[in-house]
Enzyme design. Sequence first.
Site, PDB file in Angstrom:
ATOM      1  N   HIS A 124      -6.106  -5.843   2.067  1.00 15.76           N
ATOM      2  CA  HIS A 124      -6.150  -6.316   0.993  1.00 15.76           C
ATOM      3  C   HIS A 124      -7.004  -7.931   1.524  1.00 15.76           C
ATOM      4  CE1 HIS A 124      -4.244  -4.209  -2.639  1.00 15.76           C
ATOM      5  NE2 HIS A 124      -2.957  -4.125  -1.573  1.00 15.76           N
ATOM      6  N   GLU A 174       6.960   1.109  -0.906  1.00 15.93           N
ATOM      7  CA  GLU A 174       6.108  -0.077  -1.705  1.00 15.93           C
ATOM      8  C   GLU A 174       6.219   1.174  -3.373  1.00 15.93           C
ATOM      9  OE1 GLU A 174       2.624  -1.528  -0.769  1.00 15.93           O
ATOM     10  OE2 GLU A 174       2.075  -0.282   0.446  1.00 15.93           O
TER      11      GLU A 174
END
Length: 286
Positions: free
Chosen positions: A75, A177
């Site tokens: 990211h 996650e």
Amino acid sequence: MTTRPEPDPVATSDGSGGPASSGGEGVVARSSGRLRRRWAAGQPAVGVWSMLADPFVAELLGACDADYVVLDLQHGAATWADLPMLCQAMRAAGRAPLVRVPWNEPVHVMRALDCGAAGVVVPLVDSAEDARSAVRACAFPPAGERSWGPMWGDVRADGALPPAQQDADVLCVVMVETRAGVDAVAEIAAVPGVDAVYVGPNDLALGCGHGRATYRDSAAVDALLQQVLDACRSAGTVAGLHCSDTEMAAHWAGRGYGMVTTATDTTVLRHGLDAAFAEVAGRFDR
């Protein structure tokens, strides 16, 4: 649950044409060893996250007193083209970073390690087989399937250490996650060669149907984080957590998380600018 061999303290030559080096004395070994020493002492490792692709920032981060620095290729702004330069900048400060790879693909893991990472943070690991895939990519045969390609072998003394030495030095951190990851976390944490299970709490909350809730306002999110911690304790594996601030890091380290990220470079920069211009506003007509 880590089962890699201890670093060989004897100076060796791997026969590849690269220089000989004494085992355990490279930048990767020193950087990963800092985390391992804290974990062995029952102390949390405290780290910083990097979203920027700037070598000046990388060297500053490398020189700070964090136990680890993670370069984010999933990211963050950095690309694979930036990574060798960023690793070199951190190396100038005596640090090898961890690298969050974009995806759990062996080629990504191997490339990050070739560039000089002390280890990898592998996102979206949903099963024990996903974790085993990450572990295999971190080790040379016969322990794994990493391809031999010492990028820095002709450049520095620790650029082509023997394969077993590199296997022992590297850290493999897998991320849980998603709902599937939480459901399989006990099996994931027990995979030999997994050094830590790291939670991305934002994706975890989203993936489990809790939106943008956090442990501060949702008992369900709190329970998810505790479930990961309990599974890691049972397996003898470190639990890691991406934290929004120091208060969150201290809270979860107190509950048993052994790897807590407390700062992100972009956030530190923003807060520093806000503070600087708040002082300016008090002295100038703005």
